[in-house]
Scaffold this motif. Sequence first.
Motif, PDB file in Angstrom:
ATOM      1  N   GLY A 151       0.937  -1.379   0.056  1.00  0.00           N
ATOM      2  CA  GLY A 151       0.083   0.087  -0.124  1.00  0.00           C
ATOM      3  C   GLY A 151       0.563   1.242  -0.014  1.00  0.00           C
ATOM      4  N   ILE A 152       2.006   1.239  -0.118  1.00  0.00           N
ATOM      5  CA  ILE A 152       2.849   2.366  -0.182  1.00  0.00           C
ATOM      6  C   ILE A 152       2.578   3.202  -1.554  1.00  0.00           C
ATOM      7  CG2 ILE A 152       5.292   3.417  -0.503  1.00  0.00           C
ATOM      8  CD1 ILE A 152       6.493   1.015   1.303  1.00  0.00           C
ATOM      9  N   ASN A 162      -0.422   5.329  -0.510  1.00  0.00           N
ATOM     10  CA  ASN A 162      -0.129   6.228   0.371  1.00  0.00           C
ATOM     11  C   ASN A 162       0.488   7.521  -0.147  1.00  0.00           C
ATOM     12  OD1 ASN A 162      -0.551   6.943   3.425  1.00  0.00           O
ATOM     13  ND2 ASN A 162       1.702   6.631   3.046  1.00  0.00           N
ATOM     14  N   GLU A 163       1.139   7.193  -1.176  1.00  0.00           N
ATOM     15  CA  GLU A 163       2.386   8.204  -1.557  1.00  0.00           C
ATOM     16  C   GLU A 163       1.713   9.057  -2.735  1.00  0.00           C
ATOM     17  OE1 GLU A 163       4.988   9.536  -0.036  1.00  0.00           O
ATOM     18  OE2 GLU A 163       4.225   7.908   1.618  1.00  0.00           O
ATOM     19  N   ASP A 221      -4.333  10.693  -5.169  1.00  0.00           N
ATOM     20  CA  ASP A 221      -5.247   9.550  -4.655  1.00  0.00           C
ATOM     21  C   ASP A 221      -5.759   8.824  -5.741  1.00  0.00           C
ATOM     22  OD1 ASP A 221      -4.588  10.117  -1.897  1.00  0.00           O
ATOM     23  OD2 ASP A 221      -6.360  11.761  -2.017  1.00  0.00           O
ATOM     24  N   THR A 252      -6.152   2.992  -5.163  1.00  0.00           N
ATOM     25  CA  THR A 252      -6.635   2.506  -3.867  1.00  0.00           C
ATOM     26  C   THR A 252      -6.442   1.026  -3.725  1.00  0.00           C
ATOM     27  OG1 THR A 252      -8.773   2.032  -5.176  1.00  0.00           O
ATOM     28  CG2 THR A 252      -8.433   4.170  -4.084  1.00  0.00           C
TER      29      THR A 252
END
Length: 97
Positions: free
Chosen positions: A79-80, A83-84, A88, A91
């Motif tokens: 999920g990096i 997150n980065e 957005d 997902t």
Amino acid sequence: MSTSSAIIGWKNLSLGCAILEPGSSRKLKTGDWRSQYPVLDKEKCIKCAICYIDCPDLAYSQNEEGYFIADMTYCKGCGICANECPKDAITMKMEEE
């Protein structure tokens, strides 16, 4: 069999999870134990390559349209990338059983 020949010294054991041959990590299919996977929303994506740069497994590559797409063979679902992502555009979705 003598006692000394039955004992395996620690120096004779293979290293666990060690990559002993340079450049051979691509041979390891690390995505098998993933519980989540990244989904890209191309409408939000600005093709900045941050997902590619920050991926610890080098699972991302650029397609012919310029989008960076994760290879599920190597993606561990950390999920990096999601997150980065500054827009957005990524997902994380749960893997189906």
